[in-house]
Design a protein around this motif. Structure first.
Motif, short mmCIF file in Angstrom:
data_model
loop_
_atom_site.label_atom_id
_atom_site.label_comp_id
_atom_site.label_asym_id
_atom_site.label_seq_id
_atom_site.Cartn_x
_atom_site.Cartn_y
_atom_site.Cartn_z
N MET A 107 -15.33 43.68 -12.55
CA MET A 107 -14.41 44.82 -12.42
C MET A 107 -13.19 44.72 -13.32
N LYS A 108 -12.93 43.52 -13.85
CA LYS A 108 -11.73 43.34 -14.68
C LYS A 108 -12.07 42.95 -16.12
N VAL A 109 -13.32 43.17 -16.53
CA VAL A 109 -13.70 42.82 -17.90
C VAL A 109 -14.14 44.08 -18.65
N ALA A 110 -14.40 43.90 -19.94
CA ALA A 110 -14.82 45.04 -20.76
C ALA A 110 -16.13 45.62 -20.24
N LEU A 111 -16.32 46.91 -20.47
CA LEU A 111 -17.47 47.63 -19.94
C LEU A 111 -18.79 47.02 -20.40
N ALA A 112 -18.87 46.64 -21.67
CA ALA A 112 -20.12 46.08 -22.20
C ALA A 112 -20.45 44.76 -21.52
N GLU A 113 -19.43 43.91 -21.31
CA GLU A 113 -19.64 42.62 -20.65
C GLU A 113 -20.06 42.83 -19.20
N ARG A 114 -19.44 43.80 -18.56
CA ARG A 114 -19.81 44.11 -17.18
C ARG A 114 -21.26 44.59 -17.10
N PHE A 115 -21.65 45.45 -18.01
CA PHE A 115 -23.01 45.99 -18.03
C PHE A 115 -24.03 44.86 -18.18
N ARG A 116 -23.75 43.91 -19.09
CA ARG A 116 -24.68 42.80 -19.30
C ARG A 116 -24.80 41.94 -18.04
N SER A 117 -23.70 41.73 -17.36
CA SER A 117 -23.73 40.92 -16.13
C SER A 117 -24.52 41.61 -15.04
N ILE A 118 -24.28 42.90 -14.85
CA ILE A 118 -25.02 43.65 -13.83
C ILE A 118 -26.51 43.65 -14.14
N LEU A 119 -26.85 43.86 -15.40
CA LEU A 119 -28.26 43.87 -15.81
C LEU A 119 -28.92 42.53 -15.51
N ASN A 120 -28.22 41.43 -15.83
CA ASN A 120 -28.75 40.10 -15.56
C ASN A 120 -29.01 39.90 -14.07
N ILE A 121 -28.07 40.35 -13.25
CA ILE A 121 -28.21 40.18 -11.80
C ILE A 121 -29.36 41.03 -11.26
N LEU A 122 -29.49 42.24 -11.74
CA LEU A 122 -30.57 43.11 -11.26
C LEU A 122 -31.94 42.58 -11.69
N GLN A 123 -31.99 41.97 -12.87
CA GLN A 123 -33.27 41.45 -13.37
C GLN A 123 -33.64 40.11 -12.73
N ASN A 124 -32.62 39.30 -12.41
CA ASN A 124 -32.88 37.93 -11.94
C ASN A 124 -32.27 37.65 -10.58
N GLY A 125 -32.04 38.71 -9.80
CA GLY A 125 -31.31 38.56 -8.54
C GLY A 125 -31.91 37.58 -7.56
N GLY A 126 -33.24 37.61 -7.41
CA GLY A 126 -33.88 36.71 -6.46
C GLY A 126 -33.69 35.26 -6.83
N GLU A 127 -33.88 34.97 -8.11
CA GLU A 127 -33.72 33.59 -8.58
C GLU A 127 -32.28 33.13 -8.46
N ILE A 128 -31.34 34.02 -8.79
CA ILE A 128 -29.92 33.69 -8.71
C ILE A 128 -29.52 33.41 -7.25
N SER A 129 -29.97 34.28 -6.35
CA SER A 129 -29.63 34.11 -4.93
C SER A 129 -30.17 32.80 -4.38
N THR A 130 -31.41 32.48 -4.73
CA THR A 130 -32.00 31.22 -4.27
C THR A 130 -31.22 30.02 -4.79
N GLU A 131 -30.85 30.08 -6.06
CA GLU A 131 -30.08 28.98 -6.67
C GLU A 131 -28.75 28.77 -5.95
N LEU A 132 -28.02 29.86 -5.71
CA LEU A 132 -26.71 29.74 -5.08
C LEU A 132 -26.81 29.20 -3.66
N ILE A 133 -27.77 29.71 -2.90
CA ILE A 133 -27.91 29.29 -1.51
C ILE A 133 -28.45 27.87 -1.42
N GLN A 134 -29.39 27.54 -2.28
CA GLN A 134 -29.95 26.19 -2.27
C GLN A 134 -28.86 25.16 -2.57
N THR A 135 -28.02 25.45 -3.56
CA THR A 135 -26.93 24.55 -3.90
C THR A 135 -26.00 24.37 -2.71
N ARG A 136 -25.63 25.48 -2.11
CA ARG A 136 -24.70 25.44 -0.99
C ARG A 136 -25.28 24.66 0.20
#
Length: 467
Positions: A107-136
């Motif tokens: 929310m506080k970065v340039a639009l293009a950088e935000r778009f890339r981050s959202i795209l990455n999360i939407l494409q890899n959300g399951g893997e990202i979520s598993t990684e974060l929870i497994q670490t925790r």
């Protein structure tokens, strides 16, 4: 030193409030979860020995939460504290997840950088979520074991984010394959988050909505009976809850902590603190090591050195309440960020002062950024108001900061770090402490086993030119 015996529950309750900070939760979250969860356990009819393990599972359920804070900031370009707080209100449905991701990412970065981050999360959300929870969850279970809690407590923490229908993380366990303590801890967590946000009815609506998906239907039914009893919600939100939870610790006897156990608890919690940022990995252990060799060089006795080591291990506990967007920022902090960073010393003092066993460390936690000439923070103390114990830990802390990588610079050689300390001798730090450190470091190669063990994770160090 003769052993002192201090209530373990008193220590863990107070430390749990540091975990509330790193989860962005209102103070007392883990204590309220403990009240909710143990009430469920008693209603189920668990024996006292199991209730005792459940009690500590609930207080320590968030032990591993600091370990994914930096990764959340990196992936979502967000403040980890508000991110974690708000995410607990998401029910896991696709529509809520999409709204959350779009509303909290970059929310506080340039639009293009935000778009890339959202795209990455939407494409890899399951893997990202598993990684974060497994670490925790894995980190939390490991730290619980180091704190000498039972395997049932560790397993309860490990399975916190598993769901009854198998849709949870990190292992997709389902039904009774999920430890009972995990099932109780998850529902207690959701109940508290929603009742604090929107009141008791909101909590009841939420657990009923997730019955059979997130939650064990039997546990939902049990809680419904508990919640219907007169006074339950009033006690849950009363100012006397902390004392009530402490007084109601299950078990035939109250568990006490001796000096060796206090050392283990401090060392284990230091791992929670240092996991907050990749730049502080091993920091608390190293500050404790440098503190000890300074104190030894100054002729301080074993009993006082032991207390100093504990204080050094816990001096940065307040950083659990600072966002990683500030802690890991590679550039200069703005005024608001600097104010947030400075508050970590206040948080440290506040947390430690509530723990009788570590109350002596509270002064050090609150004053380790004070300077002899009055230019430090948070109070601007001057030389006459800064005790020697604070000066020792402060010197150790700065030396480690200088000789470790930071977001804004690489680690310095030891000789350069000592030169910087000496330039500020008498103004920033005590010259007696600086020279004691230099003498001790000069003998360090003679103690290579201890040295290497104490500097885990550090780049290779050169000892030349440090006399």
């Amino acid at each position: 030193m003769s052993d002192v015996h201090i209530r373990l529950a008193e220590i863990i309750q107070a430390l749990s409030q540091a975990l509330d900070l790193t989860e962005g939760q209102p103070p007392g979250h883990c204590i309220r979860c403990c009240y909710i969860g143990t009430a469920i356990g008693r209603e189920i009819g668990l024996p006292e020995s199991e209730l005792q393990d459940l009690y500590y599972t609930l207080l320590l359920k968030d032990l591993g939460c600091s370990s994914n804070a930096a990764r959340i900031c990196e992936l979502y370009l967000a403040d980890d504290l508000s991110f974690k707080r708000d995410f607990k209100l998401v029910d896991g449905s696709l529509s809520q997840i999409l709204r959350f991701v779009i509303g909290h990412t970059g929310m506080k970065v340039a639009l293009a950088e935000r778009f890339r981050s959202i795209l990455n999360i939407l494409q890899n959300g399951g893997e990202i979520s598993t990684e974060l929870i497994q670490t925790r969850c894995q980190r939390g279970a490991d730290i619980a074991r180091q704190m000498r809690f039972s395997e049932k407590v560790a397993e309860g923490i490990l399975g916190l984010d598993e769901h009854w229908d198998g849709g949870g993380k990190p292992d997709g366990k389902a039904g009774e394959g999920i430890p009972l303590f995990s099932r109780i801890a998850l529902i207690a967590q959701v109940i508290d988050v929603f009742q604090m946000s929107n009141g008791p009815q909101s909590a009841l609506n939420e657990i009923n909505k997730r019955e059979g998906s997130w939650f064990d239907p039997e546990v939902v039914d049990v809680f419904s009976r508990v919640a219907a009893r007169s006074g339950f919600w009033e006690v849950l939100n009363s100012s006397s809850l902390e004392a009530k939870v402490l007084a109601s610790e299950p078990g035939q006897h109250v568990i006490m902590a001796d000096e060796d156990y206090l050392d283990d608890i401090a060392a284990a919690f230091a791992k929670v603190i240092d996991a907050k940022s990749p730049y502080t990995s091993g920091h608390s252990d190293r500050v404790a090591f440098f503190t000890d060799i300074i104190a030894e060089e100054l002729g301080i006795d074993f009993e006082r050195r032991r207390l100093l080591r504990r204080a050094a291990l816990l001096h940065d506990i307040g950083k659990l309440g600072v966002s990683n967007s500030v802690l890991d920022k590679p550039g200069k902090l703005d005024d608001a960020e600097w104010l947030q960073m400075r508050r970590h010393a206040e948080f440290s003092e506040q947390i430690l002062s509530n723990i009788g066993a570590f109350s002596g460390a509270a002064k050090i936690g609150g004053a380790h950024h004070e300077r002899l000439d009055g230019t430090g923070y948070p109070r601007g103390l001057t030389e006459r108001d800064i005790p020697m114990d604070v000066r020792i830990v402060s010197t150790a802390d700065v030396f480690d900061a200088l000789t470790a990588d930071r977001p804004y610079r690489d680690a310095m050689p030891i000789s350069q770090a000592l030169s910087i300390l000496r330039e500020g001798a008498g103004k920033s730090h005590d010259p007696l402490c600086i020279e004691a450190l230099a003498r001790a470091l000069g003998r360090a190669p003679l103690q290579q086993a201890t040295w290497r063990r104490s500097l885990v994770g550090r780049k290779s160090l050169s000892f030349s030119g440090i006399s």
